[in-house]
Enzyme design. Sequence first.
Site, PDB file in Angstrom:
ATOM      1  N   THR A  36       5.634   4.513  -7.173  1.00 31.55           N
ATOM      2  CA  THR A  36       5.652   3.270  -7.964  1.00 31.55           C
ATOM      3  C   THR A  36       5.287   3.498  -9.432  1.00 31.55           C
ATOM      4  O   THR A  36       5.995   3.024 -10.323  1.00 31.55           O
ATOM      5  CB  THR A  36       4.714   2.210  -7.349  1.00 31.55           C
ATOM      6  OG1 THR A  36       3.458   2.801  -7.094  1.00 31.55           O
ATOM      7  CG2 THR A  36       5.289   1.654  -6.065  1.00 31.55           C
ATOM      8  N   LEU A  45       0.875  -1.178   0.000  1.00 34.01           N
ATOM      9  CA  LEU A  45       0.000   0.000   0.000  1.00 34.01           C
ATOM     10  C   LEU A  45       0.910   1.224   0.000  1.00 34.01           C
ATOM     11  O   LEU A  45       1.789   1.354   0.851  1.00 34.01           O
ATOM     12  CB  LEU A  45      -0.895  -0.004   1.243  1.00 34.01           C
ATOM     13  CG  LEU A  45      -1.668   1.293   1.510  1.00 34.01           C
ATOM     14  CD1 LEU A  45      -2.642   1.612   0.378  1.00 34.01           C
ATOM     15  CD2 LEU A  45      -2.440   1.195   2.837  1.00 34.01           C
ATOM     16  N   GLU A  46       0.687   2.094  -0.988  1.00 29.55           N
ATOM     17  CA  GLU A  46       1.495   3.312  -1.095  1.00 29.55           C
ATOM     18  C   GLU A  46       0.631   4.470  -0.598  1.00 29.55           C
ATOM     19  O   GLU A  46      -0.390   4.783  -1.201  1.00 29.55           O
ATOM     20  CB  GLU A  46       1.870   3.513  -2.580  1.00 29.55           C
ATOM     21  CG  GLU A  46       2.766   4.686  -2.864  1.00 29.55           C
ATOM     22  CD  GLU A  46       3.128   4.776  -4.359  1.00 29.55           C
ATOM     23  OE1 GLU A  46       2.322   4.339  -5.215  1.00 29.55           O
ATOM     24  OE2 GLU A  46       4.222   5.281  -4.668  1.00 29.55           O
ATOM     25  N   ILE A  47       1.027   5.060   0.506  1.00 28.14           N
ATOM     26  CA  ILE A  47       0.253   6.183   1.048  1.00 28.14           C
ATOM     27  C   ILE A  47       0.921   7.481   0.616  1.00 28.14           C
ATOM     28  O   ILE A  47       2.146   7.625   0.711  1.00 28.14           O
ATOM     29  CB  ILE A  47       0.141   6.062   2.587  1.00 28.14           C
ATOM     30  CG1 ILE A  47      -0.843   4.923   2.903  1.00 28.14           C
ATOM     31  CG2 ILE A  47      -0.314   7.386   3.207  1.00 28.14           C
ATOM     32  CD1 ILE A  47      -1.128   4.722   4.363  1.00 28.14           C
TER      33      ILE A  47
END
Length: 733
Positions: A520, A482-484
């Site tokens: 990403t 998960l990219e916050i």
Amino acid sequence: MSGAHDRGLAGAVMQLGEPEDGIAMLVLDDPEASVNTLTQAFGEQLAALLDTIESNDSILGVVVSSAKKQSFIVGANIQMVAAIKFAQEAERGAADLAQLFGRIKASKKIFVAAIDGPALGGGFEFALACHAIILSDSPKTMVALPEVQLGLLPGANGLLRVAERADVRVALDLGLTGKNVRPKKAKTLGLVDDVVPAAHLTKVAKAKVHAILEAKKKGNKKKHLDVQTLQADVTRSAIEGNPLGRRVLFSKAREALRKKTRGHYPAPERIVDVLERYASKGFAAGAALEAKLFGELVVSEVSARLVEIFEATTALKKDTGTDRLAPGTELPATTRMTVLGGGLMGGGIAFVTARAGIHVRIRERDEAGRGRALRYVGELVGERVKKKQSTAIDGQADLARVTATTDWSGLKHADIVVEAVFEDLELKQEMLRQVEAIAPAHALFASNTSSIPITQIAANAQRPENVLGMHYFSPVHKMPLLEIIRTAKTSDESVARAVALGKKQGKTVIVVGDGVGFYTSRILAPYLNEAAYLLSEGVAIDVIDDAMVAWGFPVGPLQLLDEVGIDVGSHVGVVMRQAFGDRMIAPAATSKLLDDGRKGRKNGRGLYLYGDAGAKKKGKRQVDTSVYKLVGIEPTAQMAAEDIQMRCGLQMVNEAFHCFGEGILRGPRDGDIGAIFGLGFPPFRGGPFRYVDTIGAAEAYRRIQGFHDRFGARWEPAPLLRELARDGKRSYN
Ligand code: NAI
């Protein structure tokens, strides 16, 4: 336990109780840590206690257990293993531990392991050396030999003992996959003797000691000491007993491995070596080879990279996602979520959230959307139950936590709103406006956009401190990352709340700065672009993809482009071009594909064939050769795999350094984890930053500069990389 021999000893990691009825409890409890691991102290204390046990006539048997709640031993201490510098030192360490466990096995006293919670790696090897193993039936209890995941092999004879108790095939399976085996399965395989409720564990283990003693007295040793061995004997002798069967078994295992690892991962091959030696030459020969190969693997580069990844993910589990929040700050709990848009992403997000015990309300546009969303969540729950990953009761409970509407009901109670509607800036801004009007002031607004900068979505926000990005990957229930994304205005508390939620959903979470493509997608774009350039130069599609798979990616870039969607990819490409200029220019080939109506897998037309025409041959998807004419090339260009690998691979690496230099990343660790877990960057290379540290910044820079001279603007070296190269520095300090 009163009057324990070692109680009170500083640093004691285990206590031996006074024997009662001939049985002493050996209780493991490392005072320095929340879980038990095998350390040097463990080895020394166990050796001393074995002396005590051997010389104490009133001890007939020992029950080994752990004082940690629902946790036995989680394996060897990784820092200790990683600190070893020489192969011989590791070899000796493994041999010493194996010898110690051998003493247990050979002892006249009866040892029974009573396990509640995970017994992993060295912990399971310890148990395997005991004369019997009893497991609790708790959902937390499992046994495994996961060393392969760290580029190692089990070094204390665990593989050999699994082969003895079950058979070589089970040992190969456990050793090569490192998978967790649940109690029931462990019993069926013959790995353990019994599975009982946790409350009865000690009682049953003690009874087992007596039963074995009793049987010994009657001279019926074999039956009780090696029940599993007996069970396995019949099938075993058919395959392992004859040299031909053995050869087939091991050569098949090697063949399957080669296909999977492409020779990049030595540990699984060494595991096969050890088991083959055991099967042909016996326990002692297997053990000798095991210690030697363990030593070699411990000091290998691949193991170093895999251990670093393990340590990075462990560190991320403890990370709040921000360095500016006072430690121990209490955060409001997230108990209710609203998900806007219950499509592919929204449905997946609702599912992982419900699994985390949080109530979810999905809002869809219309009845059809509402029904579709609930059906999808139902399918995901059903799949888990079918695979026995959840009980039917837990599945029902998960499902009961998800409701769906077409209005804004429930929003007034939401702690967080995750937006997963179409990728459209105005629509997303409108969603935010509605949410701010209805949701409580503390509610977070998280967008799952894949490409729109969060700052733009939050442009008119009344509470921009509550707005951030939570970029999940598809399929949400499978992808670990998960990219916050935080903007300049997102508060630290909001970041920490979102990170805490992501962890509850079982994700590995990185926090990155806002910008086009975040991290990403941004490093993926030039990588995919470069593959398209190679195609334009006349390199065949499968040649490009094969080269990158051989470099260690799970799929090649052009196949990935088909998966992501050529339309999505080129849309992101346009936005990137606007933001980053000529570095992101796409070749004409991409627009030609799009003009031809090719969107990739989703419309069955891309760089590869789909449907009946695309039936895989030898497990490989077939290229759509009509693409070559379309982009105006003959796919005959000869290019060495290494050139392809450097061109695609270094584009991703260079962009990662651009991101770090611009402050998008908190550190190289997050950049490596994002690339590996989000994009499949080869784990054994450790991620873009570790990779550069391995080959040297100067070498990476020299190559990138070389491409810059040949191809121009799209290879502009990252200033940070240039600096590191000039100063002879590494990206990790
Ligand atoms: P999707 O098309 O499957 O789902 C979007 C859903 O939103 C649809 O079910 C639609 O009915 C619903 N919707 C549209 N307007 C709405 C409104 N006003 N109120 C309530 N619901 C509304 O799309 P997908 O793939 O789930 O993507 C959603 C978001 O996630 C997009 O921003 C996309 O860029 C992003 N994303 C997608 C990834 C992927 O691989 N598909 C990966 C990461 C992010």
